[in-house]
Design a protein around this motif. Structure first.
Motif, short mmCIF file in Angstrom:
data_model
loop_
_atom_site.label_atom_id
_atom_site.label_comp_id
_atom_site.label_asym_id
_atom_site.label_seq_id
_atom_site.Cartn_x
_atom_site.Cartn_y
_atom_site.Cartn_z
N GLY A 197 47.23 28.17 89.04
CA GLY A 197 46.27 27.32 87.73
C GLY A 197 47.14 26.39 87.27
N ASP A 198 48.34 26.27 87.21
CA ASP A 198 49.51 25.80 86.09
C ASP A 198 49.10 24.99 85.07
OD1 ASP A 198 50.57 24.86 89.24
OD2 ASP A 198 49.50 23.46 89.69
N PHE A 199 48.53 26.78 84.60
CA PHE A 199 48.91 26.47 83.10
C PHE A 199 47.27 24.91 82.49
CE2 PHE A 199 52.90 29.28 82.77
CZ PHE A 199 51.48 30.07 82.13
N THR A 200 47.05 24.45 83.65
CA THR A 200 45.73 23.90 82.90
C THR A 200 44.85 23.80 83.08
OG1 THR A 200 45.73 22.56 84.84
CG2 THR A 200 47.80 21.92 83.97
N GLU A 201 43.55 23.57 82.30
CA GLU A 201 42.12 23.83 82.57
C GLU A 201 41.85 23.19 83.78
OE1 GLU A 201 38.17 22.07 80.16
OE2 GLU A 201 39.77 22.18 79.48
N ASN A 202 41.67 21.74 84.14
CA ASN A 202 41.60 21.35 85.30
C ASN A 202 42.03 22.65 86.94
OD1 ASN A 202 40.34 18.78 84.55
ND2 ASN A 202 42.11 18.54 84.55
N ARG A 203 43.13 22.33 86.90
CA ARG A 203 43.78 23.93 87.80
C ARG A 203 42.45 24.87 87.99
NH1 ARG A 203 43.88 23.80 92.46
NH2 ARG A 203 46.11 25.32 92.46
N GLY A 204 42.31 25.54 86.74
CA GLY A 204 41.62 27.02 86.31
C GLY A 204 40.07 26.80 87.38
N ARG A 205 39.63 25.21 86.61
CA ARG A 205 38.50 25.71 87.47
C ARG A 205 38.65 25.22 88.62
NH1 ARG A 205 37.90 20.94 84.25
NH2 ARG A 205 37.12 21.86 82.63
N GLU A 206 39.60 25.00 89.12
CA GLU A 206 39.03 24.66 90.24
C GLU A 206 39.86 25.79 91.21
OE1 GLU A 206 42.83 21.75 91.20
OE2 GLU A 206 41.56 20.34 90.34
N VAL A 207 40.63 26.73 90.28
CA VAL A 207 40.49 27.75 91.08
C VAL A 207 39.86 28.83 91.32
CG1 VAL A 207 42.72 30.25 91.54
CG2 VAL A 207 43.99 27.65 91.09
N MET A 208 39.21 29.00 90.01
CA MET A 208 38.08 29.54 90.21
C MET A 208 36.92 29.31 91.69
SD MET A 208 37.37 32.49 88.16
CE MET A 208 36.24 33.41 88.91
N GLY A 209 36.54 28.19 91.14
CA GLY A 209 35.72 27.96 91.84
C GLY A 209 35.61 28.28 93.33
N ALA A 210 36.82 27.78 93.54
CA ALA A 210 37.11 28.30 95.65
C ALA A 210 37.47 30.10 95.13
CB ALA A 210 38.67 27.67 95.75
N LEU A 211 37.86 31.24 94.46
CA LEU A 211 37.84 32.50 93.87
C LEU A 211 36.29 32.88 93.83
CD1 LEU A 211 40.47 32.93 91.77
CD2 LEU A 211 40.76 34.01 94.46
N LEU A 212 35.42 32.10 93.52
CA LEU A 212 34.41 32.61 93.83
C LEU A 212 33.36 32.04 95.11
CD1 LEU A 212 32.51 31.28 90.37
CD2 LEU A 212 33.06 33.81 90.65
N LYS A 213 33.80 31.06 95.28
CA LYS A 213 33.43 31.41 97.37
C LYS A 213 33.62 31.88 97.57
CE LYS A 213 32.54 26.44 95.96
NZ LYS A 213 32.89 24.46 96.81
N ARG A 214 35.65 32.90 97.57
CA ARG A 214 36.44 33.28 98.62
C ARG A 214 35.48 35.57 98.41
NH1 ARG A 214 42.49 34.11 98.43
NH2 ARG A 214 42.91 36.03 99.82
N PHE A 215 35.13 35.34 96.86
CA PHE A 215 34.61 36.49 97.22
C PHE A 215 33.52 37.06 96.22
CE2 PHE A 215 40.00 36.73 95.99
CZ PHE A 215 39.84 37.48 97.47
N ASP A 216 32.61 37.61 96.53
CA ASP A 216 31.47 37.90 96.16
C ASP A 216 31.11 39.27 94.88
OD1 ASP A 216 31.30 40.04 97.85
OD2 ASP A 216 29.40 39.13 99.21
N ASN A 217 32.42 39.84 94.64
CA ASN A 217 32.38 41.27 93.93
C ASN A 217 33.60 40.96 92.95
OD1 ASN A 217 34.45 41.30 95.48
ND2 ASN A 217 34.23 43.33 95.83
N ILE A 218 33.88 39.49 91.83
CA ILE A 218 35.16 39.36 91.52
C ILE A 218 34.22 40.26 89.89
CG2 ILE A 218 36.31 37.70 90.22
CD1 ILE A 218 36.31 36.00 92.24
N ASN A 219 34.89 40.94 89.38
CA ASN A 219 34.21 40.90 87.99
C ASN A 219 35.33 40.77 87.37
OD1 ASN A 219 35.70 43.22 88.80
ND2 ASN A 219 33.96 44.64 89.07
N VAL A 220 36.41 40.40 87.18
CA VAL A 220 37.30 40.87 86.24
C VAL A 220 38.76 39.60 86.39
CG1 VAL A 220 39.29 41.41 84.73
CG2 VAL A 220 37.51 43.03 85.29
N VAL A 221 38.54 38.45 85.52
CA VAL A 221 39.60 37.61 85.86
C VAL A 221 40.03 37.30 84.40
CG1 VAL A 221 39.81 34.40 86.14
CG2 VAL A 221 37.48 36.26 86.02
N TYR A 222 41.89 37.68 85.14
CA TYR A 222 42.86 37.69 84.12
C TYR A 222 43.59 36.36 84.80
CZ TYR A 222 47.40 40.19 83.08
OH TYR A 222 48.68 40.09 82.28
#
Length: 349
Positions: A213-238
């Protein structure tokens, strides 16, 4: 609440220079400790900062700018590398041409520094690394380093996750973790990623993805959004820093989910690193961020202390680690143990 940062033992060698940010000497007494020098007596320091990608980086830069003032006897030449190694290499060569007395480098990545650091050594200019390290066969290309033990930070966070989930009776295989990494190849990313990856392997956790996520807020938002679409069972975000965690929480809430420690009831537990951003600290107080591993950015007085040691012809310690804490308002874990050392979890921050 006030947060206190401990100084490295090296500072005990030179108490006269400890006025300023992070010092044990009150700033209002600085004029009693430091005399305003004549212009000809100023020591010139070239500082190549990697960029301004996060609140941690901004705090780190401010600490350096505050430490190397004319009143303290220094002329600081500051260059922002804008996250590009080529810019930093150009800055270092400019410092060499200007015949600065010392070079301070916060490297963007670990590799690719041998040539330019060799040029600095040939010019007789000592180099001090801050925050991140460099990967060179010849360790004498730089005088010393100041910063955090990033793998230890990762180990501490993993120990907190283990202690908390065990206290709730959550089976290891029921942890489905994604890691939003920092800039790939940076010392912080390498250490924090390794800390989690090793713990996931040892504990049987499901580490589903590692994405930068490049240590930035915008990329963190983008990456998390994509991960939520990719996985439906995420329960921990590091998240490997607070800015990415803020972005990840925004994506979690935008998807209609809740960030929090109660993963048995569908919440997604977010953990992060730094402890500088006030929004992140407020999120930690609310429980949106379950735990933050502190990364102390106040390197300016420490670097100045090392330069003072070099000025008198002494050899400082090669690696100088800062002390750091864990912050969490989530009940259930008061302390964790890593490598036989106990770390208290701070509730007030």
């Amino acid at each position: 609440m006030k947060r206190f940062f401990k100084l490295i033992p090296l500072l005990l060698l030179i108490p006269a220079i400890l006025a300023g940010c992070g010092s044990s000497i009150p700033s209002e007494n600085a004029e009693e400790i430091l005399e305003t020098p004549k212009a000809d007596d100023l020591v010139t320091v070239g500082f190549s900062q990697l960029g301004a990608e996060s609140d941690w980086r901004s705090a780190n830069t401010d600490s350096m700018l505050s430490a190397f003032t004319e009143e303290a006897g220094y002329n600081l030449i500051y260059k922002n590398g804008q996250q590009k190694q080529a810019n930093q290499i150009t800055a270092i060569r400019m410092f060499i041409q200007q015949e600065v007395d010392y070079i301070v480098l916060a490297p963007s990545t670990e590799d690719g520094w041998e040539t330019v650091l060799g040029e600095a050594r040939e010019a007789g200019i000592p180099v001090i690394l801050v925050d991140r390290r460099v990967n060179t066969a010849d360790k004498n290309l730089y005088s010393c380093w100041v910063g955090s033990d990033f793998e230890l930070e990762g180990k501490k966070m993993a120990a907190w996750i283990k202690a908390y989930t065990e206290s709730k009776g959550i089976a290891p295989e029921d942890l489905h973790i994604v890691n939003i990494q920092g800039n790939i190849g940076s010392t912080a990313q390498i250490g924090r990623t390794r800390g989690l990856a090793n713990a996931a392997r040892d504990n049987g956790w499901d580490l589903m993805a590692e994405v930068s996520g490049d240590f930035t807020e915008n990329r963190g938002r983008e990456v998390m959004g994509a991960l939520l679409k990719r996985f439906d069972n995420i329960n921990v975000v590091y998240c490997e820093n607070d800015n990415m965690a803020i972005g990840a929480i925004d994506a979690i809430e935008s998807a209609g989910r809740k960030a929090g420690p109660n993963i048995q009831n569908g919440e997604i537990m977010v953990v992060s690193f730094d402890g500088v951003n006030e929004t992140a600290l407020d999120y930690a107080r609310q429980g949106k961020i379950s735990c933050i591993a502190e990364c102390n950015p106040l390197h300016g007085p420490r670097v100045r202390a090392l330069i003072e040691v070099l000025k008198i012809g002494e050899t400082p310690e090669k690696f100088n680690y800062v002390d750091e804490m864990l912050f969490s308002s989530v009940p259930g874990v008061d302390a964790i143990v890593v490598d036989d050392k106990t770390y208290k979890v701070e509730r007030e921050y």
